[in-house]
Design a protein around this motif. Structure first.
Motif, PDB file in Angstrom:
ATOM      1  N   ASP A  12       0.876  -1.233  -0.147  1.00  0.00           N
ATOM      2  CA  ASP A  12       0.247  -0.070  -0.012  1.00  0.00           C
ATOM      3  C   ASP A  12       0.828   1.277   0.103  1.00  0.00           C
ATOM      4  OD1 ASP A  12      -2.429  -1.487  -0.001  1.00  0.00           O
ATOM      5  OD2 ASP A  12      -2.367  -1.615   2.196  1.00  0.00           O
ATOM      6  N   GLU A  13       2.229   1.057  -0.338  1.00  0.00           N
ATOM      7  CA  GLU A  13       2.983   2.371  -0.390  1.00  0.00           C
ATOM      8  C   GLU A  13       3.504   2.555  -1.796  1.00  0.00           C
ATOM      9  OE1 GLU A  13       6.836   4.192   1.854  1.00  0.00           O
ATOM     10  OE2 GLU A  13       5.711   2.639   2.920  1.00  0.00           O
ATOM     11  N   GLU A  14       3.611   3.627  -2.315  1.00  0.00           N
ATOM     12  CA  GLU A  14       3.551   3.957  -3.697  1.00  0.00           C
ATOM     13  C   GLU A  14       5.210   4.400  -3.797  1.00  0.00           C
ATOM     14  OE1 GLU A  14       2.425   7.476  -6.471  1.00  0.00           O
ATOM     15  OE2 GLU A  14       0.992   5.950  -6.656  1.00  0.00           O
ATOM     16  N   TYR A  15       6.101   3.870  -4.550  1.00  0.00           N
ATOM     17  CA  TYR A  15       7.297   4.209  -4.797  1.00  0.00           C
ATOM     18  C   TYR A  15       7.560   4.579  -6.352  1.00  0.00           C
ATOM     19  CZ  TYR A  15       7.976   1.511  -0.403  1.00  0.00           C
ATOM     20  OH  TYR A  15       7.902   1.064   0.668  1.00  0.00           O
TER      21      TYR A  15
END
Length: 77
Positions: A12-15
């Motif tokens: 759930d974390e955008e990179y």
């Protein structure tokens, strides 16, 4: 990579892929290639299953013709 491929989501974390080390960017690109290949292989598999079913049906019709119809193939000894 296009704009959409430059971002990935992990837990759930955008990179931003461009911020990764080159080796990691290569891994991301390879994962994308492998996913595309798997998708193509699934299409190929589905097509082959259809063709296989057609051959199986042809064999069944040749071995067990519908009553009243002549057999399409005969065994010659």
């Amino acid at each position: 990579m296009n704009e959409l491929e430059r971002k990935i989501v992990i837990d759930d974390e955008e990179y931003d892929v461009s911020e990764f080390e080159i080796e990691t960017q290569m891994h991301v690109a390879r994962v994308a290639e492998l996913r595309q290949e798997i998708a193509r292989l699934k299409v190929d598999l589905n097509e082959r299953e259809v063709v296989l079913g057609a051959y199986e049906e042809a064999i069944i019709k040749a071995v067990k013709p519908v009553e009243g119809e002549e057999p399409e193939a005969q065994v010659v000894q």
